[in-house]
Design a protein around this motif. Structure first.
Motif, PDB file in Angstrom:
ATOM      1  N   GLU A  83       7.335   1.659  -5.588  1.00  0.00           N
ATOM      2  CA  GLU A  83       7.340   1.064  -4.226  1.00  0.00           C
ATOM      3  C   GLU A  83       6.710  -0.104  -3.992  1.00  0.00           C
ATOM      4  O   GLU A  83       7.062  -0.752  -3.052  1.00  0.00           O
ATOM      5  CB  GLU A  83       7.093   2.266  -3.442  1.00  0.00           C
ATOM      6  CG  GLU A  83       8.039   3.444  -3.412  1.00  0.00           C
ATOM      7  CD  GLU A  83       7.402   4.569  -2.341  1.00  0.00           C
ATOM      8  OE1 GLU A  83       6.810   4.170  -1.535  1.00  0.00           O
ATOM      9  OE2 GLU A  83       8.042   5.741  -2.512  1.00  0.00           O
ATOM     10  N   HIS A  84       5.530  -0.149  -4.422  1.00  0.00           N
ATOM     11  CA  HIS A  84       4.825  -1.211  -3.958  1.00  0.00           C
ATOM     12  C   HIS A  84       5.128  -2.596  -4.802  1.00  0.00           C
ATOM     13  O   HIS A  84       4.896  -2.396  -6.147  1.00  0.00           O
ATOM     14  CB  HIS A  84       3.101  -0.884  -3.931  1.00  0.00           C
ATOM     15  CG  HIS A  84       2.340  -1.800  -3.324  1.00  0.00           C
ATOM     16  ND1 HIS A  84       2.159  -3.414  -3.438  1.00  0.00           N
ATOM     17  CD2 HIS A  84       1.681  -1.863  -2.210  1.00  0.00           C
ATOM     18  CE1 HIS A  84       1.288  -3.936  -2.676  1.00  0.00           C
ATOM     19  NE2 HIS A  84       0.892  -2.932  -2.035  1.00  0.00           N
ATOM     20  N   ARG A 145      11.199  -8.762  -2.383  1.00  0.00           N
ATOM     21  CA  ARG A 145      10.905  -7.522  -1.530  1.00  0.00           C
ATOM     22  C   ARG A 145       9.565  -7.675  -1.229  1.00  0.00           C
ATOM     23  O   ARG A 145       9.298  -7.167   0.001  1.00  0.00           O
ATOM     24  CB  ARG A 145      11.203  -6.527  -2.343  1.00  0.00           C
ATOM     25  CG  ARG A 145      11.367  -5.143  -1.567  1.00  0.00           C
ATOM     26  CD  ARG A 145      11.729  -3.998  -2.721  1.00  0.00           C
ATOM     27  NE  ARG A 145      10.998  -3.726  -3.842  1.00  0.00           N
ATOM     28  CZ  ARG A 145       9.902  -2.837  -3.720  1.00  0.00           C
ATOM     29  NH1 ARG A 145       9.545  -2.163  -2.699  1.00  0.00           N
ATOM     30  NH2 ARG A 145       9.270  -2.749  -4.731  1.00  0.00           N
ATOM     31  N   ASP A 148       9.705  -9.860   2.010  1.00  0.00           N
ATOM     32  CA  ASP A 148      10.083  -9.205   3.246  1.00  0.00           C
ATOM     33  C   ASP A 148       9.547  -8.319   3.646  1.00  0.00           C
ATOM     34  O   ASP A 148       9.429  -7.783   4.857  1.00  0.00           O
ATOM     35  CB  ASP A 148      11.654  -8.538   2.533  1.00  0.00           C
ATOM     36  CG  ASP A 148      12.842  -9.838   2.229  1.00  0.00           C
ATOM     37  OD1 ASP A 148      12.311 -10.955   2.600  1.00  0.00           O
ATOM     38  OD2 ASP A 148      13.621  -9.645   1.438  1.00  0.00           O
ATOM     39  N   THR A 149       8.473  -7.419   2.853  1.00  0.00           N
ATOM     40  CA  THR A 149       7.665  -6.331   3.305  1.00  0.00           C
ATOM     41  C   THR A 149       6.389  -6.746   3.749  1.00  0.00           C
ATOM     42  O   THR A 149       5.658  -5.970   4.029  1.00  0.00           O
ATOM     43  CB  THR A 149       7.644  -5.194   2.241  1.00  0.00           C
ATOM     44  OG1 THR A 149       7.110  -5.505   1.166  1.00  0.00           O
ATOM     45  CG2 THR A 149       9.232  -4.616   1.922  1.00  0.00           C
ATOM     46  N   VAL A 151       3.835  -7.812   1.836  1.00  0.00           N
ATOM     47  CA  VAL A 151       3.143  -7.737   0.792  1.00  0.00           C
ATOM     48  C   VAL A 151       2.424  -9.139   0.379  1.00  0.00           C
ATOM     49  O   VAL A 151       1.218  -9.196   0.223  1.00  0.00           O
ATOM     50  CB  VAL A 151       3.506  -6.927  -0.365  1.00  0.00           C
ATOM     51  CG1 VAL A 151       2.393  -6.879  -1.398  1.00  0.00           C
ATOM     52  CG2 VAL A 151       3.678  -5.636   0.188  1.00  0.00           C
TER      53      VAL A 151
END
Length: 207
Positions: A83-84, A145, A148-149, A151
């Motif tokens: 996930e990360h 991603r 976008d998140t 991170v």
């Protein structure tokens, strides 16, 4: 089964038989030493039959390269559920190195040899790279991603992915091309994994 369907299946099977025989010979004897005639002799085809399926050796190598990238992509799917994004990126690098170390001949075909790239450019222009493009897109998607998140701080996903791509490719190439002899043998592989971990730590802090 219709005659047309059977002929198509037979043609597909014959093409794959040529590719399988070629790969076996390439791994056994080296890419440079194997000719189209050698491949034809190995499966008891005439050279003319081989040329019905492949214009030249470079085109055959491009097909093998594309298949190799598909094989690598299947192995890289192991990181898809992480996930990360930062951890996924690191796992991607480790999986990439693992593939390269277990399949050095395929790594050479995919990332070192010029022949397949000559065929790719002749078919569809200088930017065409069927297998490599898909693999690189996987890295871009992970980076995007992360952006976008939140991170990773907003960056250009392409350039960041290129930096990651170059790092793991460079480590694999140095090892497989015997350029890590500057280090004691027992330190070479551990040092690569340590370098990769340090690189991703820097990436995670910087992005």
């Amino acid at each position: 089964m219709a005659i047309a369907d059977r002929k198509l299946r037979e043609k597909t099977e014959r093409r794959q038989a040529i590719l399988d025989a070629a790969l076996h010979l390439f791994i056994e004897q080296g890419f440079e030493k194997v000719s189209m005639r050698n491949i034809a002799d190995a499966i008891e085809y005439s050279p003319a039959t081989i040329y019905l399926y492949f214009k030249d050796k470079n085109e055959l190598l491009l097909d093998l390269q594309t298949q190799s990238f598909k094989q690598m992509a299947q192995e890289l799917n192991a990181v898809a559920n992480i996930e990360h994004p930062a951890e996924q990126l690191r796992a991607f690098g480790e999986q990439f190195l693992s593939f390269a170390f277990r399949h050095p001949e395929l790594f050479e075909l995919m990332f070192i040899m010029n022949g397949p790239m000559v065929a790719a450019q002749a078919c569809a222009g200088a930017t065409a790279w069927p297998g490599g493009g898909s693999a690189f897109a996987q890295v871009v998607a992970i980076v995007q991603r992360g952006i976008d998140t939140g991170v990773f701080r907003p960056q250009n996903a392409d350039s960041t992915a290129l930096m990651v791509w170059a790092q793991v490719h460079g480590l694999a190439a140095l090892f497989l091309r015997q350029r890590l002899v500057v280090m004691p043998e027992e330190r070479r592989e551990p040092a690569m994994h340590e370098a990769l971990a340090q690189f991703y730590d820097l990436v995670r802090r910087a992005l």
